[in-house]
Each structure stands twice: as structure tokens, then as C-alpha cells.
Design a protein around this motif. Structure first.
Motif, PDB file in Angstrom:
ATOM      1  N   CYS A  19      -4.276  -0.710   5.459  1.00 26.59           N
ATOM      2  CA  CYS A  19      -4.963  -0.502   4.459  1.00 26.59           C
ATOM      3  C   CYS A  19      -5.143   0.989   4.003  1.00 26.59           C
TER       4      CYS A  19
ATOM      5  N   ARG B  80      -4.137   5.273  -4.646  1.00 23.60           N
ATOM      6  CA  ARG B  80      -5.235   4.426  -5.271  1.00 23.60           C
ATOM      7  C   ARG B  80      -6.836   5.254  -4.845  1.00 23.60           C
TER       8      ARG B  80
ATOM      9  N   THR C 167      -9.168   1.717 -12.693  1.00 22.59           N
ATOM     10  CA  THR C 167      -8.463   0.934 -11.661  1.00 22.59           C
ATOM     11  C   THR C 167      -8.063  -0.216 -12.332  1.00 22.59           C
TER      12      THR C 167
ATOM     13  N   ASN D 249      -9.273  -2.740 -13.267  1.00 23.57           N
ATOM     14  CA  ASN D 249     -10.465  -3.502 -13.709  1.00 23.57           C
ATOM     15  C   ASN D 249     -10.881  -2.649 -15.016  1.00 23.57           C
TER      16      ASN D 249
ATOM     17  N   ASP E 201      -4.838  -1.831  -8.334  1.00 21.91           N
ATOM     18  CA  ASP E 201      -5.821  -2.655  -7.863  1.00 21.91           C
ATOM     19  C   ASP E 201      -6.400  -2.712  -6.438  1.00 21.91           C
ATOM     20  N   TRP E 202      -7.539  -3.166  -6.377  1.00 19.91           N
ATOM     21  CA  TRP E 202      -8.034  -3.046  -4.911  1.00 19.91           C
ATOM     22  C   TRP E 202      -7.890  -4.214  -4.184  1.00 19.91           C
ATOM     23  N   PRO E 203      -7.819  -5.437  -4.768  1.00 21.15           N
ATOM     24  CA  PRO E 203      -7.935  -6.791  -3.795  1.00 21.15           C
ATOM     25  C   PRO E 203      -6.844  -6.881  -2.963  1.00 21.15           C
ATOM     26  N   GLU E 204      -5.783  -6.207  -2.966  1.00 20.09           N
ATOM     27  CA  GLU E 204      -4.865  -6.211  -1.968  1.00 20.09           C
ATOM     28  C   GLU E 204      -5.113  -5.517  -0.714  1.00 20.09           C
TER      29      GLU E 204
ATOM     30  N   LEU F 268      -8.305  -4.641   0.091  1.00 20.17           N
ATOM     31  CA  LEU F 268      -9.462  -5.236   0.458  1.00 20.17           C
ATOM     32  C   LEU F 268      -9.390  -6.475   1.167  1.00 20.17           C
ATOM     33  N   THR F 269      -8.146  -7.291   0.980  1.00 17.10           N
ATOM     34  CA  THR F 269      -7.855  -8.284   1.351  1.00 17.10           C
ATOM     35  C   THR F 269      -7.284  -7.993   2.702  1.00 17.10           C
TER      36      THR F 269
ATOM     37  N   GLY G 179     -10.507  -7.194   4.748  1.00 20.38           N
ATOM     38  CA  GLY G 179     -11.013  -8.476   5.072  1.00 20.38           C
ATOM     39  C   GLY G 179     -10.523  -9.296   6.205  1.00 20.38           C
TER      40      GLY G 179
END
Length: 135
Positions: free
Chosen positions: A35, A59, A66, A68, A81-84, A86-87, A90
Motif C-alpha cells: 500500500c 498518489r 484524484t 473522483n 484512484d484510491w480504491p486499489e 485502500l483495498t 483493507g
């Protein structure tokens, strides 16, 4: 089954659980590192307008938008993007919790077993001393 055999097997199981806990914590730490790498390293995207690779800022260390808030003029913003990240972060949370629980359980079980064995030895020694004093 002899109590010493049972105690040895109990300690082996506890050490195995402790090893699993360390393994899960190691995997969780690797996910945290991954991460951090995703957030702090620069990356390249293919620009659809110029048809060439564009070097983008990390990032985490950028003041630009971003995904978004991205615009069509900023290919980095569209890909940032942040989803990767943050996944990945997580996924590390349940592994960290499970690893900490297993590690703690394994350590406590081994320590309690060693303590019980020490108490039994001391009680046996005290009984022998008392028997020698009575004789």
C-alpha cells in the motif's frame, strides 16, 4: 496418556498457532508495504490524447485531483484512484487482527504450560522436602 506427553503436544500445537500468527502478521505487513509503495511511487499512464506515456506524481504526494475529481485534460488525475490502495489496506486489517490473536494465544498457551510445569516441579520439591523433614 502420560501428562508429560500431553503437555509436549499442547506446547507443539501452541507453537504452531504462534507460527501461524507470525505468518499472518508478516502477510499483513507485506500488504502495508505494498500500500505504501502504491501511494508513494510515481507511475505512468498512457495518454489517449498524445498517444504516449505520461509520468505521474505519486498518489499521496500530489496536490492535483484524484480520479473522483479528474478531468479529461489530466490523464494522471483520471488514473490516480484510491480504491486499489485502500483495498490492499483493507485486506491487511483482518489479517492483522487474526495474526495478533493467534500470536497472543500461542504465546500465552506456551507460557501457561511452562508455568504449570514449574508449579508442579516446585510442589513436588516441596513435598520431598517436607517428607525429609518429617522423617
Amino acid at each position: 496418556m502420560h501428562p508429560q506427553v500431553f503437555d509436549t503436544q499442547f506446547r507443539e500445537r501452541s507453537r504452531r498457532v504462534r507460527t501461524w500468527g507470525l505468518g499472518l502478521l508478516t502477510v499483513a505487513a507485506a500488504l502495508w508495504v505494498w500500500c505504501a509503495v502504491l501511494l508513494t511511487t510515481s507511475y505512468e499512464v498512457e495518454s489517449e490524447v498524445a498517444h504516449r506515456s505520461v509520468e505521474c506524481e505519486p498518489r499521496l504526494l500530489t496536490d492535483r485531483g484524484t480520479a473522483n475529481e479528474g478531468s479529461f485534460k489530466d490523464p494522471c488525475g483520471d488514473e490516480r484512484d484510491w480504491p486499489e490502495a485502500l483495498t490492499v489496506l483493507g485486506l491487511s486489517i483482518p489479517l492483522s487482527v487474526a495474526g495478533a490473536v493467534l500470536l497472543t494465544y500461542g504465546l500465552v498457551c506456551v507460557r501457561v504450560s511452562e508455568h504449570a510445569a514449574d508449579l508442579a516441579r516446585w510442589e513436588l520439591l516441596a513435598a520431598r522436602e517436607k517428607g525429609a523433614a518429617d522423617a
